[in-house]
Design a protein around this motif. Structure first.
Motif, PDB file in Angstrom:
ATOM      1  N   THR A   8       6.567  -1.552   3.996  1.00  0.00           N
ATOM      2  CA  THR A   8       7.591  -0.596   4.405  1.00  0.00           C
ATOM      3  C   THR A   8       8.052   0.254   3.229  1.00  0.00           C
ATOM      4  OG1 THR A   8       8.347  -2.152   6.094  1.00  0.00           O
ATOM      5  CG2 THR A   8       9.846  -0.357   5.496  1.00  0.00           C
ATOM      6  N   LEU A   9       8.287  -0.380   2.094  1.00  0.00           N
ATOM      7  CA  LEU A   9       8.697   0.342   0.894  1.00  0.00           C
ATOM      8  C   LEU A   9       7.622   1.332   0.469  1.00  0.00           C
ATOM      9  CD1 LEU A   9      10.766   0.649  -1.418  1.00  0.00           C
ATOM     10  CD2 LEU A   9       9.481  -1.100  -2.634  1.00  0.00           C
ATOM     11  N   TYR A  10       6.362   0.930   0.520  1.00  0.00           N
ATOM     12  CA  TYR A  10       5.278   1.830   0.126  1.00  0.00           C
ATOM     13  C   TYR A  10       5.190   3.032   1.066  1.00  0.00           C
ATOM     14  CZ  TYR A  10       0.789   3.685  -1.186  1.00  0.00           C
ATOM     15  OH  TYR A  10      -0.208   4.525  -1.605  1.00  0.00           O
ATOM     16  N   CYS A  11       5.343   2.817   2.360  1.00  0.00           N
ATOM     17  CA  CYS A  11       5.264   3.922   3.320  1.00  0.00           C
ATOM     18  C   CYS A  11       6.394   4.930   3.093  1.00  0.00           C
ATOM     19  CB  CYS A  11       5.310   3.397   4.748  1.00  0.00           C
ATOM     20  SG  CYS A  11       3.818   2.502   5.212  1.00  0.00           S
ATOM     21  N   ILE A  12       7.599   4.434   2.883  1.00  0.00           N
ATOM     22  CA  ILE A  12       8.742   5.318   2.640  1.00  0.00           C
ATOM     23  C   ILE A  12       8.535   6.093   1.344  1.00  0.00           C
ATOM     24  CG2 ILE A  12      11.202   5.347   2.075  1.00  0.00           C
ATOM     25  CD1 ILE A  12      11.483   2.926   3.979  1.00  0.00           C
ATOM     26  N   GLU A  13       8.132   5.404   0.300  1.00  0.00           N
ATOM     27  CA  GLU A  13       7.948   6.051  -1.000  1.00  0.00           C
ATOM     28  C   GLU A  13       6.793   7.047  -0.960  1.00  0.00           C
ATOM     29  OE1 GLU A  13       5.759   6.431  -4.662  1.00  0.00           O
ATOM     30  OE2 GLU A  13       5.197   5.025  -3.112  1.00  0.00           O
ATOM     31  N   ASP A  14       5.718   6.730  -0.271  1.00  0.00           N
ATOM     32  CA  ASP A  14       4.566   7.630  -0.186  1.00  0.00           C
ATOM     33  C   ASP A  14       4.937   8.907   0.558  1.00  0.00           C
ATOM     34  OD1 ASP A  14       1.812   8.141  -0.763  1.00  0.00           O
ATOM     35  OD2 ASP A  14       1.389   7.801   1.366  1.00  0.00           O
ATOM     36  N   ASP A  15       5.676   8.779   1.649  1.00  0.00           N
ATOM     37  CA  ASP A  15       6.136   9.967   2.378  1.00  0.00           C
ATOM     38  C   ASP A  15       7.040  10.828   1.511  1.00  0.00           C
ATOM     39  OD1 ASP A  15       4.731   9.185   4.611  1.00  0.00           O
ATOM     40  OD2 ASP A  15       6.468   8.260   5.590  1.00  0.00           O
ATOM     41  N   PHE A  16       7.931  10.187   0.758  1.00  0.00           N
ATOM     42  CA  PHE A  16       8.827  10.934  -0.122  1.00  0.00           C
ATOM     43  C   PHE A  16       8.042  11.682  -1.192  1.00  0.00           C
ATOM     44  CE2 PHE A  16      11.073  11.092  -4.170  1.00  0.00           C
ATOM     45  CZ  PHE A  16      12.120  11.918  -3.824  1.00  0.00           C
ATOM     46  N   ALA A  48       1.851   4.617  -9.028  1.00  0.00           N
ATOM     47  CA  ALA A  48       2.603   4.341 -10.255  1.00  0.00           C
ATOM     48  C   ALA A  48       4.091   4.167  -9.950  1.00  0.00           C
ATOM     49  CB  ALA A  48       2.401   5.472 -11.252  1.00  0.00           C
ATOM     50  N   VAL A  49       4.613   4.977  -9.051  1.00  0.00           N
ATOM     51  CA  VAL A  49       6.033   4.881  -8.686  1.00  0.00           C
ATOM     52  C   VAL A  49       6.311   3.564  -7.971  1.00  0.00           C
ATOM     53  CG1 VAL A  49       7.839   5.892  -7.242  1.00  0.00           C
ATOM     54  CG2 VAL A  49       6.407   7.365  -8.639  1.00  0.00           C
ATOM     55  N   ILE A  50       5.441   3.159  -7.056  1.00  0.00           N
ATOM     56  CA  ILE A  50       5.689   1.923  -6.303  1.00  0.00           C
ATOM     57  C   ILE A  50       5.610   0.705  -7.225  1.00  0.00           C
ATOM     58  CG2 ILE A  50       3.359   1.373  -5.505  1.00  0.00           C
ATOM     59  CD1 ILE A  50       6.478   1.106  -3.399  1.00  0.00           C
ATOM     60  N   LEU A  51       4.712   0.715  -8.208  1.00  0.00           N
ATOM     61  CA  LEU A  51       4.659  -0.402  -9.146  1.00  0.00           C
ATOM     62  C   LEU A  51       5.935  -0.493  -9.976  1.00  0.00           C
ATOM     63  CD1 LEU A  51       0.972  -0.355 -10.378  1.00  0.00           C
ATOM     64  CD2 LEU A  51       2.112  -2.137  -9.061  1.00  0.00           C
ATOM     65  N   ASN A  52       6.471   0.648 -10.375  1.00  0.00           N
ATOM     66  CA  ASN A  52       7.728   0.628 -11.118  1.00  0.00           C
ATOM     67  C   ASN A  52       8.892   0.174 -10.243  1.00  0.00           C
ATOM     68  OD1 ASN A  52       7.241   1.355 -13.853  1.00  0.00           O
ATOM     69  ND2 ASN A  52       6.599   3.345 -13.101  1.00  0.00           N
ATOM     70  N   LEU A  53       8.907   0.572  -8.973  1.00  0.00           N
ATOM     71  CA  LEU A  53       9.963   0.112  -8.068  1.00  0.00           C
ATOM     72  C   LEU A  53       9.905  -1.406  -7.895  1.00  0.00           C
ATOM     73  CD1 LEU A  53       9.993   2.830  -5.271  1.00  0.00           C
ATOM     74  CD2 LEU A  53      11.783   2.362  -6.937  1.00  0.00           C
ATOM     75  N   ILE A  54       8.719  -1.943  -7.724  1.00  0.00           N
ATOM     76  CA  ILE A  54       8.571  -3.394  -7.569  1.00  0.00           C
ATOM     77  C   ILE A  54       9.021  -4.107  -8.839  1.00  0.00           C
ATOM     78  CG2 ILE A  54       6.881  -5.242  -7.294  1.00  0.00           C
ATOM     79  CD1 ILE A  54       5.331  -3.310  -5.459  1.00  0.00           C
ATOM     80  N   ARG A  55       8.691  -3.528  -9.988  1.00  0.00           N
ATOM     81  CA  ARG A  55       9.114  -4.127 -11.258  1.00  0.00           C
ATOM     82  C   ARG A  55      10.633  -4.172 -11.364  1.00  0.00           C
ATOM     83  NH1 ARG A  55       9.785  -2.268 -16.917  1.00  0.00           N
ATOM     84  NH2 ARG A  55       9.657  -0.149 -16.141  1.00  0.00           N
TER      85      ARG A  55
END
Length: 72
Positions: A8-16, A48-55
Protein backbone atom coordinates in the motif's frame (compact mmCIF):
# COMPACT_ATOMS: atom_id res chain seq x y z
CA UNK A 1 5.52 -3.53 8.75
CA UNK A 2 3.39 -6.16 7.12
CA UNK A 3 3.54 -7.09 3.46
CA UNK A 4 0.15 -5.48 2.76
CA UNK A 5 1.17 -2.20 4.37
CA UNK A 6 4.40 -2.17 2.32
CA UNK A 7 2.48 -2.74 -0.89
CA UNK A 8 0.00 0.00 0.00
CA UNK A 9 2.80 2.41 0.88
CA UNK A 10 4.60 1.65 -2.39
CA UNK A 11 1.45 2.23 -4.47
CA UNK A 12 0.73 5.57 -2.79
CA UNK A 13 4.34 6.72 -3.09
CA UNK A 14 4.64 5.58 -6.73
CA UNK A 15 1.50 7.49 -7.72
CA UNK A 16 2.79 10.58 -5.94
CA UNK A 17 6.19 10.38 -7.65
CA UNK A 18 4.63 10.01 -11.11
CA UNK A 19 2.39 13.04 -10.54
CA UNK A 20 5.23 15.07 -9.05
CA UNK A 21 7.57 14.37 -11.97
CA UNK A 22 5.05 15.93 -14.35
CA UNK A 23 5.53 19.34 -12.68
CA UNK A 24 8.40 21.70 -13.43
CA UNK A 25 9.89 21.18 -9.96
CA UNK A 26 9.73 17.44 -10.48
CA UNK A 27 11.57 17.70 -13.79
CA UNK A 28 14.34 19.72 -12.10
CA UNK A 29 14.65 17.13 -9.33
CA UNK A 30 14.72 14.30 -11.85
CA UNK A 31 17.53 16.04 -13.76
CA UNK A 32 19.50 16.38 -10.51
CA UNK A 33 18.88 12.72 -9.62
CA UNK A 34 20.17 11.52 -12.98
CA UNK A 35 23.03 14.08 -13.05
CA UNK A 36 25.47 14.35 -15.93
CA UNK A 37 28.73 13.72 -14.10
CA UNK A 38 27.91 10.80 -11.85
CA UNK A 39 27.63 7.20 -13.05
CA UNK A 40 24.26 6.20 -14.46
CA UNK A 41 21.77 5.33 -11.75
CA UNK A 42 19.99 2.04 -12.26
CA UNK A 43 17.40 2.36 -9.49
CA UNK A 44 14.30 4.39 -10.35
CA UNK A 45 13.64 7.37 -8.12
CA UNK A 46 10.43 5.79 -6.78
CA UNK A 47 12.37 2.78 -5.48
CA UNK A 48 15.00 4.97 -3.82
CA UNK A 49 12.28 6.98 -2.07
CA UNK A 50 10.43 3.89 -0.82
CA UNK A 51 13.64 2.40 0.60
CA UNK A 52 14.31 5.61 2.49
CA UNK A 53 10.72 5.68 3.80
CA UNK A 54 11.05 2.11 5.06
CA UNK A 55 14.36 3.00 6.71
CA UNK A 56 12.72 5.90 8.55
CA UNK A 57 9.72 3.81 9.60
CA UNK A 58 12.03 1.12 10.97
CA UNK A 59 14.01 3.84 12.79
CA UNK A 60 17.32 2.63 11.45
CA UNK A 61 19.94 5.19 12.36
CA UNK A 62 22.28 5.01 9.42
CA UNK A 63 22.30 3.67 5.90
CA UNK A 64 25.05 1.12 6.51
CA UNK A 65 23.06 -0.62 9.25
CA UNK A 66 19.96 -0.60 7.04
CA UNK A 67 21.87 -2.28 4.21
CA UNK A 68 23.15 -4.96 6.59
CA UNK A 69 19.59 -5.67 7.76
CA UNK A 70 18.36 -5.99 4.16
CA UNK A 71 20.91 -8.67 3.33
CA UNK A 72 19.37 -11.20 5.73
Amino acid sequence: MTENSLITLYCIEDDFIHRFLETSAGKKNLAMYYGKRAPKRRMPIADAVILNLIRFFDRTGDLKTFQLVLRF
